[in-house]
Design a protein around this motif. Structure first.
Motif, PDB file in Angstrom:
ATOM      1  N   LYS A   1      -3.958  -3.541   2.598  1.00  0.00           N
ATOM      2  CA  LYS A   1      -3.479  -3.761   1.233  1.00  0.00           C
ATOM      3  C   LYS A   1      -2.004  -4.129   1.219  1.00  0.00           C
ATOM      4  CE  LYS A   1      -6.757  -0.917  -1.383  1.00  0.00           C
ATOM      5  NZ  LYS A   1      -6.939   0.242  -2.306  1.00  0.00           N
ATOM      6  N   ARG A   2      -1.215  -3.471   2.043  1.00  0.00           N
ATOM      7  CA  ARG A   2       0.208  -3.819   2.114  1.00  0.00           C
ATOM      8  C   ARG A   2       0.401  -5.216   2.706  1.00  0.00           C
ATOM      9  NH1 ARG A   2       0.607   1.557   3.932  1.00  0.00           N
ATOM     10  NH2 ARG A   2       0.697   0.802   6.094  1.00  0.00           N
ATOM     11  N   GLU A   3      -0.399  -5.557   3.689  1.00  0.00           N
ATOM     12  CA  GLU A   3      -0.250  -6.848   4.363  1.00  0.00           C
ATOM     13  C   GLU A   3      -0.549  -8.010   3.432  1.00  0.00           C
ATOM     14  OE1 GLU A   3      -2.136  -9.256   8.206  1.00  0.00           O
ATOM     15  OE2 GLU A   3      -2.523  -7.104   7.930  1.00  0.00           O
ATOM     16  N   PHE A   4      -1.573  -7.853   2.608  1.00  0.00           N
ATOM     17  CA  PHE A   4      -1.968  -8.933   1.706  1.00  0.00           C
ATOM     18  C   PHE A   4      -1.442  -8.732   0.285  1.00  0.00           C
ATOM     19  CE2 PHE A   4      -5.171  -9.211   5.059  1.00  0.00           C
ATOM     20  CZ  PHE A   4      -5.184 -10.575   5.310  1.00  0.00           C
ATOM     21  N   GLY A   5      -0.594  -7.747   0.063  1.00  0.00           N
ATOM     22  CA  GLY A   5       0.001  -7.521  -1.245  1.00  0.00           C
ATOM     23  C   GLY A   5      -0.946  -6.957  -2.268  1.00  0.00           C
ATOM     24  N   LEU A   6      -2.039  -6.350  -1.835  1.00  0.00           N
ATOM     25  CA  LEU A   6      -3.035  -5.820  -2.757  1.00  0.00           C
ATOM     26  C   LEU A   6      -2.676  -4.438  -3.281  1.00  0.00           C
ATOM     27  CD1 LEU A   6      -6.259  -6.900  -0.815  1.00  0.00           C
ATOM     28  CD2 LEU A   6      -5.163  -8.058  -2.736  1.00  0.00           C
ATOM     29  N   ASP A   7      -1.583  -3.870  -2.776  1.00  0.00           N
ATOM     30  CA  ASP A   7      -1.164  -2.558  -3.254  1.00  0.00           C
ATOM     31  C   ASP A   7      -0.274  -2.647  -4.483  1.00  0.00           C
ATOM     32  OD1 ASP A   7       0.788  -3.835  -1.773  1.00  0.00           O
ATOM     33  OD2 ASP A   7       1.713  -1.957  -1.076  1.00  0.00           O
ATOM     34  N   LYS A   8       0.091  -3.860  -4.880  1.00  0.00           N
ATOM     35  CA  LYS A   8       0.945  -4.051  -6.049  1.00  0.00           C
ATOM     36  C   LYS A   8       0.096  -4.131  -7.318  1.00  0.00           C
ATOM     37  CE  LYS A   8       4.266  -6.704  -3.287  1.00  0.00           C
ATOM     38  NZ  LYS A   8       4.937  -8.024  -3.116  1.00  0.00           N
ATOM     39  N   PRO A   9       0.708  -3.933  -8.495  1.00  0.00           N
ATOM     40  CA  PRO A   9      -0.038  -4.090  -9.745  1.00  0.00           C
ATOM     41  C   PRO A   9      -0.589  -5.512  -9.879  1.00  0.00           C
ATOM     42  CG  PRO A   9       2.058  -2.981 -10.121  1.00  0.00           C
ATOM     43  CD  PRO A   9       2.088  -3.472  -8.706  1.00  0.00           C
ATOM     44  N   LEU A  10      -1.676  -5.649 -10.653  1.00  0.00           N
ATOM     45  CA  LEU A  10      -2.333  -6.948 -10.779  1.00  0.00           C
ATOM     46  C   LEU A  10      -1.407  -8.004 -11.371  1.00  0.00           C
ATOM     47  CD1 LEU A  10      -5.982  -6.119 -11.931  1.00  0.00           C
ATOM     48  CD2 LEU A  10      -5.261  -7.213  -9.808  1.00  0.00           C
ATOM     49  N   TRP A  11      -0.605  -7.613 -12.373  1.00  0.00           N
ATOM     50  CA  TRP A  11       0.273  -8.604 -12.992  1.00  0.00           C
ATOM     51  C   TRP A  11       1.308  -9.113 -11.983  1.00  0.00           C
ATOM     52  CZ3 TRP A  11       5.522  -8.052 -13.082  1.00  0.00           C
ATOM     53  CH2 TRP A  11       6.044  -6.783 -12.872  1.00  0.00           C
ATOM     54  N   GLN A  12       1.743  -8.234 -11.110  1.00  0.00           N
ATOM     55  CA  GLN A  12       2.718  -8.641 -10.102  1.00  0.00           C
ATOM     56  C   GLN A  12       2.054  -9.521  -9.034  1.00  0.00           C
ATOM     57  OE1 GLN A  12       4.956  -5.367  -8.596  1.00  0.00           O
ATOM     58  NE2 GLN A  12       6.273  -6.623  -7.277  1.00  0.00           N
ATOM     59  N   GLN A  13       0.814  -9.196  -8.683  1.00  0.00           N
ATOM     60  CA  GLN A  13       0.083 -10.046  -7.744  1.00  0.00           C
ATOM     61  C   GLN A  13      -0.102 -11.454  -8.324  1.00  0.00           C
ATOM     62  OE1 GLN A  13      -3.559  -8.368  -6.096  1.00  0.00           O
ATOM     63  NE2 GLN A  13      -2.832  -6.290  -6.524  1.00  0.00           N
ATOM     64  N   TYR A  14      -0.446 -11.518  -9.625  1.00  0.00           N
ATOM     65  CA  TYR A  14      -0.658 -12.819 -10.254  1.00  0.00           C
ATOM     66  C   TYR A  14       0.645 -13.600 -10.348  1.00  0.00           C
ATOM     67  CZ  TYR A  14      -1.770 -16.335 -13.756  1.00  0.00           C
ATOM     68  OH  TYR A  14      -1.924 -17.527 -14.419  1.00  0.00           O
ATOM     69  N   ALA A  15       1.738 -12.916 -10.711  1.00  0.00           N
ATOM     70  CA  ALA A  15       3.032 -13.595 -10.807  1.00  0.00           C
ATOM     71  C   ALA A  15       3.463 -14.144  -9.441  1.00  0.00           C
ATOM     72  CB  ALA A  15       4.086 -12.645 -11.363  1.00  0.00           C
ATOM     73  N   THR A  16       3.242 -13.354  -8.407  1.00  0.00           N
ATOM     74  CA  THR A  16       3.577 -13.820  -7.055  1.00  0.00           C
ATOM     75  C   THR A  16       2.720 -15.008  -6.663  1.00  0.00           C
ATOM     76  OG1 THR A  16       4.204 -11.567  -6.421  1.00  0.00           O
ATOM     77  CG2 THR A  16       3.754 -13.124  -4.643  1.00  0.00           C
TER      78      THR A  16
END
Length: 306
Positions: free
Chosen positions: A52-67
Motif C-alpha cells: 500500500k505504501r509502495e503504490f500510494g494506496l495508504d493515502k486518502p482517496l481524494w489524495q490518490q485521485y489528485a496525485t
C-alpha cells in the motif's frame, strides 16, 4: 464557430474530471488491489502495508485521485502491478484497437448506409422487409455468439481465414471488425432507412425532382445529406463504445488490444491499468462528440454556431 469550439472545450473539462473521478472511485472502492497483487494467497498484514505504501494506496482517496490527475497532465498514467508502465501497454494496445475500430466504422458507413438508402427508397417492398428481418436477427444475437459462429465456420471448418489474429494487420481484422460492427451496423441501417423514408416526402425533395435534377443527384446531394445527421450522431458516439466494448471480440480472436488489456486489468484488479485506459477512452468519447457537433453544420447548412 471559434467561440462555440472554445465553449465546448471548456465544457469538456468538468465532464472529464467527473467521469475519471467516478471510474477511479468505483475501481478503488469496489475492488481490493492488494488482493490482486497477492493472487490466490492472502497477504500478511506487513506485506499488505508495504504494498500500500509502495503504490500510494495508504493515502486518502481524494489524495490518490489528485496525485493521479497531476501525473496524467504530465503524460504519466502510472505503473501496472507487474512493473510495466501503463503508457507502454497503451502503446501496444491502442494501435491494434484503432485499426479494428476503423474497419468496424467502415463497415457501418459503407454497408449500413447503403442498405439504409436502399430500403428507405423501397419502403414496404420485399427487399425492405428482408433487410429489416436480417437486422432484427443481428441485433437479437449477442456479439460473442456471432463471433464464435463465424470463427468456427470460416476459420476452423472451412479454413478460409485464420481463426485467431497474429499481427493485427488490416486484412486479419476484417472478420473481427465485421463482428464488432454487426449490431451497430444494423442500427445504422435502420436509422438511415427511417431518415430516408421520412425526408423523401419533404418539400425540398419534391422541388428538386420538379426542377428536373437527376435522381442520383437528388438522393446524394439533397436527400442523403440531410438524412445523415442522426446517423453521424450514432457513429460518433459509437467510436468510443467500439474501442472500449471490444472485450468479447478481442478475446474470441486473440487480439491484444484495449479490450484485452481492460479484461486483464479487471481480472487482476490492476487499478492503474483500468483507470488509465478508461481515462483515454473518456477523451476519445469527448473528442468524437465534439467532431460530430461540428459536422452538423457541414451536413445541414441551416445549422450555424454563434
Amino acid at each position: 464557430m471559434g467561440r462555440y469550439v472554445a465553449r465546448r472545450l471548456l465544457q469538456m473539462i468538468p465532464v472529464f474530471i467527473g467521469s475519471t473521478l467516478l471510474i477511479f472511485l468505483m475501481v478503488n472502492v469496489m475492488g481490493d488491489p492488494i488482493a490482486g497483487l497477492c493472487g490466490e494467497r492472502t497477504c500478511d498484514p506487513a506485506t499488505a502495508a508495504q504494498l500500500k505504501r509502495e503504490f500510494g494506496l495508504d493515502k486518502p482517496l481524494w489524495q490518490q485521485y489528485a496525485t493521479y490527475m497531476g501525473n496524467v497532465l504530465t503524460g504519466d498514467f502510472g505503473t501496472a502491478f507487474n512493473g510495466q508502465k501503463v503508457t507502454e501497454l497503451m502503446g501496444a494496445a491502442f494501435p491494434v484497437t484503432i485499426r479494428l475500430t476503423v474497419v468496424a466504422i467502415l463497415f457501418e458507413i459503407v454497408v449500413g448506409v447503403t442498405l439504409g438508402v436502399l430500403t428507405g427508397m423501397r419502403r414496404g417492398r420485399p427487399v425492405d422487409t428482408g433487410v429489416l428481418l436480417a437486422t432484427l436477427v443481428v441485433i437479437s444475437v449477442p456479439t460473442f455468439v456471432t463471433g464464435l459462429l463465424l470463427q468456427l465456420l470460416l476459420g476452423i471448418r472451412w479454413q478460409w481465414i485464420s481463426p485467431s489474429v497474429r499481427y493485427g494487420s488490416y486484412d486479419e481484422l476484417i472478420l473481427p471488425g465485421l463482428v464488432l460492427a454487426s449490431v451497430s451496423l444494423a442500427y445504422v441501417t435502420r436509422l438511415t432507412r427511417t431518415a430516408i423514408a421520412e425526408n423523401k416526402r419533404s418539400d425540398y425533395v419534391r422541388t428538386a425532382i420538379a426542377k428536373g435534377l437527376p435522381r442520383r443527384r437528388v438522393i446524394v446531394r439533397h436527400l442523403l445529406r440531410n438524412s445523415l445527421i442522426p446517423v453521424v450522431t450514432f457513429i460518433g458516439a459509437d467510436i468510443g463504445a467500439l474501442m472500449g466494448g471490444a472485450i468479447a471480440t478481442e478475446r474470441i480472436f486473440n487480439i491484444h488490444g484495449v479490450g484485452f488489456q481492460l479484461y486483464q486489468g479487471i481480472l487482476r484488479q490492476n487499478t492503474q491499468t483500468v483507470v488509465g485506459f478508461v481515462t483515454v477512452l473518456v477523451l476519445v468519447f469527448l473528442v468524437a462528440n465534439l467532431l460530430v457537433d461540428l459536422l452538423y453544420a457541414v451536413l445541414d447548412p441551416r445549422i450555424r454556431y454563434a
